[in-house]
Scaffold this active site. Sequence first.
Site, PDB file in Angstrom:
ATOM      1  N   ASP A   1      64.934   5.950  28.917  1.00  0.00           N
ATOM      2  CA  ASP A   1      63.651   6.052  29.615  1.00  0.00           C
ATOM      3  C   ASP A   1      63.527   7.299  30.491  1.00  0.00           C
ATOM      4  O   ASP A   1      62.863   7.285  31.532  1.00  0.00           O
ATOM      5  CB  ASP A   1      63.405   4.793  30.486  1.00  0.00           C
ATOM      6  CG  ASP A   1      63.434   3.527  29.654  1.00  0.00           C
ATOM      7  OD1 ASP A   1      63.050   3.586  28.471  1.00  0.00           O
ATOM      8  OD2 ASP A   1      63.849   2.485  30.193  1.00  0.00           O
TER       9      ASP A   1
ATOM     10  N   GLY B   1      61.408   2.572  23.562  1.00  0.00           N
ATOM     11  CA  GLY B   1      59.977   2.602  23.875  1.00  0.00           C
ATOM     12  C   GLY B   1      59.685   3.987  24.399  1.00  0.00           C
ATOM     13  O   GLY B   1      60.075   4.322  25.510  1.00  0.00           O
ATOM     14  N   HIS B   2      59.093   4.829  23.565  1.00  0.00           N
ATOM     15  CA  HIS B   2      58.841   6.218  23.950  1.00  0.00           C
ATOM     16  C   HIS B   2      57.352   6.404  24.224  1.00  0.00           C
ATOM     17  O   HIS B   2      56.526   6.233  23.326  1.00  0.00           O
ATOM     18  CB  HIS B   2      59.323   7.165  22.839  1.00  0.00           C
ATOM     19  CG  HIS B   2      60.815   7.142  22.663  1.00  0.00           C
ATOM     20  ND1 HIS B   2      61.484   7.945  21.789  1.00  0.00           N
ATOM     21  CD2 HIS B   2      61.779   6.402  23.289  1.00  0.00           C
ATOM     22  CE1 HIS B   2      62.788   7.710  21.872  1.00  0.00           C
ATOM     23  NE2 HIS B   2      62.985   6.763  22.763  1.00  0.00           N
TER      24      HIS B   2
ATOM     25  N   PRO C   1      61.242  -4.846  35.085  1.00  0.00           N
ATOM     26  CA  PRO C   1      61.348  -3.822  36.129  1.00  0.00           C
ATOM     27  C   PRO C   1      62.644  -3.047  35.958  1.00  0.00           C
ATOM     28  O   PRO C   1      63.690  -3.626  35.661  1.00  0.00           O
ATOM     29  CB  PRO C   1      61.365  -4.628  37.432  1.00  0.00           C
ATOM     30  CG  PRO C   1      61.533  -6.049  37.063  1.00  0.00           C
ATOM     31  CD  PRO C   1      61.245  -6.208  35.605  1.00  0.00           C
TER      32      PRO C   1
ATOM     33  N   LYS D   1      61.823  10.960  27.066  1.00  0.00           N
ATOM     34  CA  LYS D   1      62.085  11.645  25.779  1.00  0.00           C
ATOM     35  C   LYS D   1      60.824  11.715  24.927  1.00  0.00           C
ATOM     36  O   LYS D   1      60.590  12.697  24.232  1.00  0.00           O
ATOM     37  CB  LYS D   1      63.199  10.903  25.007  1.00  0.00           C
ATOM     38  CG  LYS D   1      64.518  10.846  25.759  1.00  0.00           C
ATOM     39  CD  LYS D   1      65.555  10.027  25.026  1.00  0.00           C
ATOM     40  CE  LYS D   1      65.244   8.548  24.967  1.00  0.00           C
ATOM     41  NZ  LYS D   1      65.250   7.848  26.256  1.00  0.00           N
TER      42      LYS D   1
ATOM     43  N   THR E   1      74.195   0.063  24.160  1.00  0.00           N
ATOM     44  CA  THR E   1      73.527  -0.332  22.927  1.00  0.00           C
ATOM     45  C   THR E   1      74.540  -0.171  21.790  1.00  0.00           C
ATOM     46  O   THR E   1      75.676   0.241  22.019  1.00  0.00           O
ATOM     47  CB  THR E   1      72.226   0.484  22.715  1.00  0.00           C
ATOM     48  OG1 THR E   1      71.485  -0.138  21.665  1.00  0.00           O
ATOM     49  CG2 THR E   1      72.505   1.946  22.361  1.00  0.00           C
TER      50      THR E   1
ATOM     51  N   GLN F   1      67.373   5.789  23.487  1.00  0.00           N
ATOM     52  CA  GLN F   1      68.305   5.338  24.534  1.00  0.00           C
ATOM     53  C   GLN F   1      68.838   6.551  25.323  1.00  0.00           C
ATOM     54  O   GLN F   1      68.124   7.501  25.523  1.00  0.00           O
ATOM     55  CB  GLN F   1      69.445   4.494  23.949  1.00  0.00           C
ATOM     56  CG  GLN F   1      69.013   3.111  23.470  1.00  0.00           C
ATOM     57  CD  GLN F   1      68.319   3.090  22.137  1.00  0.00           C
ATOM     58  OE1 GLN F   1      68.830   3.606  21.162  1.00  0.00           O
ATOM     59  NE2 GLN F   1      67.149   2.497  22.066  1.00  0.00           N
TER      60      GLN F   1
HETATM   61  P1  GDP Z   1      61.567   7.468  27.004  1.00  0.00           P
HETATM   62  O1  GDP Z   1      62.038   6.158  26.517  1.00  0.00           O
HETATM   63  O2  GDP Z   1      62.684   8.374  27.381  1.00  0.00           O
HETATM   64  O3  GDP Z   1      60.590   8.132  26.080  1.00  0.00           O
HETATM   65  O4  GDP Z   1      60.777   7.180  28.366  1.00  0.00           O
HETATM   66  P2  GDP Z   1      59.707   5.995  28.614  1.00  0.00           P
HETATM   67  O5  GDP Z   1      58.470   6.323  27.907  1.00  0.00           O
HETATM   68  O6  GDP Z   1      60.331   4.674  28.362  1.00  0.00           O
HETATM   69  O7  GDP Z   1      59.551   6.088  30.177  1.00  0.00           O
HETATM   70  C1  GDP Z   1      59.093   7.232  30.814  1.00  0.00           C
HETATM   71  C2  GDP Z   1      57.832   6.884  31.616  1.00  0.00           C
HETATM   72  O8  GDP Z   1      57.540   7.928  32.501  1.00  0.00           O
HETATM   73  C3  GDP Z   1      56.614   6.733  30.750  1.00  0.00           C
HETATM   74  O9  GDP Z   1      55.734   5.814  31.362  1.00  0.00           O
HETATM   75  C4  GDP Z   1      55.999   8.129  30.761  1.00  0.00           C
HETATM   76  O10 GDP Z   1      54.606   8.133  30.519  1.00  0.00           O
HETATM   77  C5  GDP Z   1      56.292   8.548  32.172  1.00  0.00           C
HETATM   78  N1  GDP Z   1      56.520   9.971  32.402  1.00  0.00           N
HETATM   79  C6  GDP Z   1      57.118  10.894  31.603  1.00  0.00           C
HETATM   80  N2  GDP Z   1      57.246  12.076  32.249  1.00  0.00           N
HETATM   81  C7  GDP Z   1      56.707  11.883  33.475  1.00  0.00           C
HETATM   82  C8  GDP Z   1      56.575  12.718  34.627  1.00  0.00           C
HETATM   83  O11 GDP Z   1      56.979  13.880  34.663  1.00  0.00           O
HETATM   84  N3  GDP Z   1      55.984  12.152  35.738  1.00  0.00           N
HETATM   85  C9  GDP Z   1      55.544  10.869  35.754  1.00  0.00           C
HETATM   86  N4  GDP Z   1      54.991  10.417  36.885  1.00  0.00           N
HETATM   87  N5  GDP Z   1      55.653  10.066  34.690  1.00  0.00           N
HETATM   88  C10 GDP Z   1      56.239  10.562  33.580  1.00  0.00           C
HETATM   89  P1  IMO Z   2      64.556   4.336  25.175  1.00  0.00           P
HETATM   90  O1  IMO Z   2      64.719   5.018  23.836  1.00  0.00           O
HETATM   91  C1  IMO Z   2      66.339   1.885  28.281  1.00  0.00           C
HETATM   92  C2  IMO Z   2      69.257  -1.116  26.982  1.00  0.00           C
HETATM   93  C3  IMO Z   2      68.916  -2.574  27.157  1.00  0.00           C
HETATM   94  C4  IMO Z   2      70.291  -3.154  27.402  1.00  0.00           C
HETATM   95  C5  IMO Z   2      71.158  -2.329  26.461  1.00  0.00           C
HETATM   96  C6  IMO Z   2      71.455  -2.999  25.128  1.00  0.00           C
HETATM   97  O2  IMO Z   2      63.183   3.871  25.439  1.00  0.00           O
HETATM   98  O3  IMO Z   2      65.138   5.172  26.254  1.00  0.00           O
HETATM   99  P2  IMO Z   2      69.960  -3.407  22.964  1.00  0.00           P
HETATM  100  O4  IMO Z   2      68.675  -4.152  22.787  1.00  0.00           O
HETATM  101  O5  IMO Z   2      69.894  -1.973  22.586  1.00  0.00           O
HETATM  102  O6  IMO Z   2      71.139  -4.098  22.340  1.00  0.00           O
HETATM  103  O7  IMO Z   2      70.250  -3.469  24.559  1.00  0.00           O
HETATM  104  O8  IMO Z   2      70.481  -1.129  26.242  1.00  0.00           O
HETATM  105  N1  IMO Z   2      68.281  -0.307  26.212  1.00  0.00           N
HETATM  106  C7  IMO Z   2      67.447   0.587  26.760  1.00  0.00           C
HETATM  107  N2  IMO Z   2      67.231   0.901  28.062  1.00  0.00           N
HETATM  108  N3  IMO Z   2      65.694   2.548  27.305  1.00  0.00           N
HETATM  109  C8  IMO Z   2      65.925   2.262  26.008  1.00  0.00           C
HETATM  110  O9  IMO Z   2      65.410   2.991  25.003  1.00  0.00           O
HETATM  111  C9  IMO Z   2      66.808   1.214  25.687  1.00  0.00           C
HETATM  112  N4  IMO Z   2      67.229   0.649  24.539  1.00  0.00           N
HETATM  113  C10 IMO Z   2      68.142  -0.258  24.868  1.00  0.00           C
HETATM  114  O10 IMO Z   2      68.051  -2.773  28.239  1.00  0.00           O
HETATM  115  O11 IMO Z   2      70.690  -2.872  28.718  1.00  0.00           O
HETATM  116 MG    MG Z   3      61.783   4.116  26.925  1.00  0.00          MG
END
Ligand code: GDP
Ligand code: IMO
Ligand code: MG
Length: 425
Positions: free
Chosen positions: A13, A40-41, A305, A16, A240, A225
């Site tokens: 998270d 979840g990207h 959360p 990416k 993971t 991840q």
């Molecule tokens: P990923 O899994 O690495 O693609 O990241 P996620 O999408 O799960 O979580 C990143 C969150 O931060 C998402 O809600 C994005 O929309 C948000 N986000 C990404 N870059 C920024 C930033 O520079 N500032 C803020 N405030 N939010 C951001």
């Molecule tokens: P992105 O690509 C954050 C975490 C889960 C758990 C552990 C194992 O959005 O960054 P799993 O279901 O993979 O067997 O769970 O890994 N986890 C993530 N945490 N971002 C993710 O993906 C994750 N994918 C798995 O919360 O702790």
């Molecule tokens: Mg994510």
Amino acid sequence: MPVKVIVGTQWGDEGKGKITDLLSRDMDMVVRYQGGNNAGHTVVIKENTFKLHLIPSGIFYSNVLCVIGNGVVIDPAVLIEEIETLKTKGFSAANLRISSQAHLIFPYHKDLDAAQEKKHEEGRIGTTCRGIGPCYVDKFNRRGIRISDFANEKIFRQKLELNIKEKVYILTNYYGMKVDYSLDKIINEFFSYYHAFKKLIVDESTVLINEAIDQRKKILMEGAQGTMLDVDHGTYPYVTSSSPIAGGACIGAGFGPNKVEEVLGVVKAYVTRVGGGPFPTEIVGGIGDLLREKGGEYGATTGRPRRCGWFDGVVMKHASRTNGLTHLAITKMDVLDSFEEIDICTAYEYEGKKIEYFPTDLTKLEKCVPVYIKMPGWKEDISKTTDYSKLPANAKKYVDKLADLANAKISLISVGAERGQIIKT
Ligand code: GDP
Ligand code: IMO
Ligand code: MG
């Protein structure tokens, strides 16, 4: 050497999705190489927020070929849903390709995932319960069913029958669950998905990818991840079941490491983690809650959360080492806008000694206490800044410190979720 690899440097998270989308504009191909719909990207394009779980984040550019590589595990219902969601927003998935070597997630994988978590209440991993781990177990146990198996319904049926028998036995007798899988029902359901995405399947995805490499096309590998969730290099067993690190790209897409030109580490300006497991710089309550609210730190996949804490330079060094980071994309800098002072962990204290490496043995890690330095905050809204020279001096000092810890160059600084909120250095 046309391949650029994007990796998460923390516990996932890091942003990416946003960075991949941003770079995709100049790419010919974007490949997801591991994980599944545990990812979840998020990509924010004006008023639309997309949460991609399986489809590469380059999909918004119709001229970019997006490949779900051999190393990914696929829940076909999720794939179809994602394709449909894109269509309703005016994006076609015609530029998507799916490797025939990718493994399929079945209902028993999800049930096993949930059953394991329930049984081991104490010390549970806190998985996303998407069946990811059990599917990879079958892959490595050579029991998995791949996309290519759809081509022969008889073989598909035989493999599935055997798997169902085994899983029903385990779920019933070991986990005490009541399960009833109808072979015909699963076959019908899965083949209906197959027919819906059949035209997107590529038999030899490594040929497709390597031909693009040979033609010197621009290729982006989108890791899911993060390094600290890597099955070998993360906080095992709280990880993971795949290899999110840069080396995983070679395996999960099928090309040689000598083709990699750049490894871009996506670095959140502070740290978050979702699920169980160690997190040395976690702050429970107070500033931790503030970071969660300001950063909107709730899981893109499960809505849970996220745990929050200060930036961890020891984790950064570990990520730099295990991925061979050449560049950094620092995200969520805007979230730190209002802090008077910001802490950065630069080392751990372990049994009275300062250490700067990350102990992956949890009994050792448990005894580590973060050592912090204080950085002055910039107390200014930077969310509209797109020019590096206009960043406040203290914000520059902060990013320089992160780059110093990573021993890599900063190429991007993200100051908001939207596409345009970016500083190119
Ligand atoms: P990923 O899994 O690495 O693609 O990241 P996620 O999408 O799960 O979580 C990143 C969150 O931060 C998402 O809600 C994005 O929309 C948000 N986000 C990404 N870059 C920024 C930033 O520079 N500032 C803020 N405030 N939010 C951001
Ligand atoms: P992105 O690509 C954050 C975490 C889960 C758990 C552990 C194992 O959005 O960054 P799993 O279901 O993979 O067997 O769970 O890994 N986890 C993530 N945490 N971002 C993710 O993906 C994750 N994918 C798995 O919360 O702790
Ligand atoms: Mg994510």
